[in-house]
Design an enzyme around this catalytic site. Sequence first.
Site, PDB file in Angstrom:
ATOM      1  N   ASP A  18       0.826  -1.210   0.000  1.00  0.00           N
ATOM      2  CA  ASP A  18       0.000   0.000   0.000  1.00  0.00           C
ATOM      3  C   ASP A  18       0.861   1.262   0.000  1.00  0.00           C
ATOM      4  OD1 ASP A  18      -2.318   1.452  -0.001  1.00  0.00           O
ATOM      5  OD2 ASP A  18      -2.754   1.164   2.125  1.00  0.00           O
ATOM      6  N   HIS A  35       2.491   3.115  -8.961  1.00  0.00           N
ATOM      7  CA  HIS A  35       2.354   1.659  -9.169  1.00  0.00           C
ATOM      8  C   HIS A  35       3.584   1.106  -9.903  1.00  0.00           C
ATOM      9  CE1 HIS A  35      -1.586   1.882  -7.523  1.00  0.00           C
ATOM     10  NE2 HIS A  35      -2.130   2.518  -8.541  1.00  0.00           N
ATOM     11  N   LEU A 129      11.557 -20.074  -5.114  1.00  0.00           N
ATOM     12  CA  LEU A 129      10.518 -19.292  -4.419  1.00  0.00           C
ATOM     13  C   LEU A 129       9.153 -19.456  -5.085  1.00  0.00           C
ATOM     14  CD1 LEU A 129       9.800 -16.907  -2.383  1.00  0.00           C
ATOM     15  CD2 LEU A 129      10.153 -15.395  -4.342  1.00  0.00           C
TER      16      LEU A 129
HETATM   17  C1  FPP Z   1      -2.088  -0.018  -3.359  1.00  0.00           C
HETATM   18  O1  FPP Z   1      -1.595   1.294  -3.274  1.00  0.00           O
HETATM   19  C2  FPP Z   1      -1.493  -0.695  -4.532  1.00  0.00           C
HETATM   20  C3  FPP Z   1      -2.202  -1.339  -5.509  1.00  0.00           C
HETATM   21  C4  FPP Z   1      -3.663  -1.463  -5.497  1.00  0.00           C
HETATM   22  C5  FPP Z   1      -1.508  -1.933  -6.683  1.00  0.00           C
HETATM   23  C6  FPP Z   1      -0.264  -2.687  -6.346  1.00  0.00           C
HETATM   24  C7  FPP Z   1       0.327  -3.205  -7.592  1.00  0.00           C
HETATM   25  C8  FPP Z   1       1.648  -3.258  -7.881  1.00  0.00           C
HETATM   26  C9  FPP Z   1       2.695  -2.804  -6.953  1.00  0.00           C
HETATM   27  C10 FPP Z   1       2.061  -3.828  -9.201  1.00  0.00           C
HETATM   28  C11 FPP Z   1       2.351  -5.307  -9.060  1.00  0.00           C
HETATM   29  C12 FPP Z   1       2.626  -5.859 -10.410  1.00  0.00           C
HETATM   30  C13 FPP Z   1       2.620  -7.175 -10.699  1.00  0.00           C
HETATM   31  C14 FPP Z   1       2.876  -7.623 -12.086  1.00  0.00           C
HETATM   32  C15 FPP Z   1       2.361  -8.211  -9.698  1.00  0.00           C
HETATM   33  P1  FPP Z   1      -2.628   2.515  -3.389  1.00  0.00           P
HETATM   34  O2  FPP Z   1      -2.832   2.836  -4.816  1.00  0.00           O
HETATM   35  O3  FPP Z   1      -3.871   2.176  -2.639  1.00  0.00           O
HETATM   36  O4  FPP Z   1      -1.844   3.658  -2.676  1.00  0.00           O
HETATM   37  P2  FPP Z   1      -2.488   4.880  -1.846  1.00  0.00           P
HETATM   38  O5  FPP Z   1      -3.115   4.296  -0.610  1.00  0.00           O
HETATM   39  O6  FPP Z   1      -1.300   5.719  -1.535  1.00  0.00           O
HETATM   40  O7  FPP Z   1      -3.472   5.572  -2.750  1.00  0.00           O
END
Ligand code: FPP
Length: 248
Positions: A18, A35, A129
Amino acid sequence: MTQSDHAIMPRHVVIIMDGNGRWAKKRGLPRIAGHKAGVNSLRKIVQQCAKNNIGVLTVYAFSSENWKRPETEVSHLLKLFISSLQKEIDDLHKNNVNLRFIGDCTAFPQSLQASINAAHELTRDNIGLKLNVAINYGGRWDITEASKKIATDIKSGELAVEQVDEKFMASLMCLSDLPEPDLFIRTGGERRISNFLLWQIAYTELYFCDCLWPDFDESEFEIALQWFASRERRFGGITEQVENAGRP
Ligand code: FPP
């Protein structure tokens, strides 16, 4: 970490990644930049898990509830999943990573489903893994699917009510073939489970940190592992039993 800390490494780590959006906002960038930076963090943590002989890593990339986000963000995220998969899959395979996706993938565009299936096929025999990526996943969905299966089998006469116990229920849930999560990490400052692996984390140690996911690096992970090593896990028992028996 010291030699003795390594003896109490988690076998299975789960992460809610997050804080990507806030990381981007702080820099005046669009949310998708957060992201993208999050993918870099994930790469580092995958490498750290392999290095530390952690057997299983499960990450929450897209929850059942994330469809509520603006359409453009959802669409950018799905494109990022496809491009990251295409970019990373050879390296993951070379490093013996066994990649699996959990969640209801049928809701995704055909192109993403095809990349997921190809990645699964390519890495299915790898013995390094185990990396599980949860997309369109929800703990309540997982429990509901298991319940539906049980109800259907009872209705058809294939299953008796008396056969349904916790062990049987667990066998129907996602990741049932793997050790239960030992360490749950949530970055980004919130202290919530947010519908992730509700059944599976009944006895998992919960670690919350304020660090935003794109800033979560090897040293932040090390701090989480040190914290885990300091926990006494009683699984409902008492301290003296833990001291005598070690891990169940
Ligand atoms: C939450 O942060 C994050 C997500 C919903 C997306 C996480 C995805 C990735 C890190 C990409 C992974 C890629 C692969 C191929 C597995 P948020 O957007 O809720 O952050 P905020 O709370 O600051 O708004």
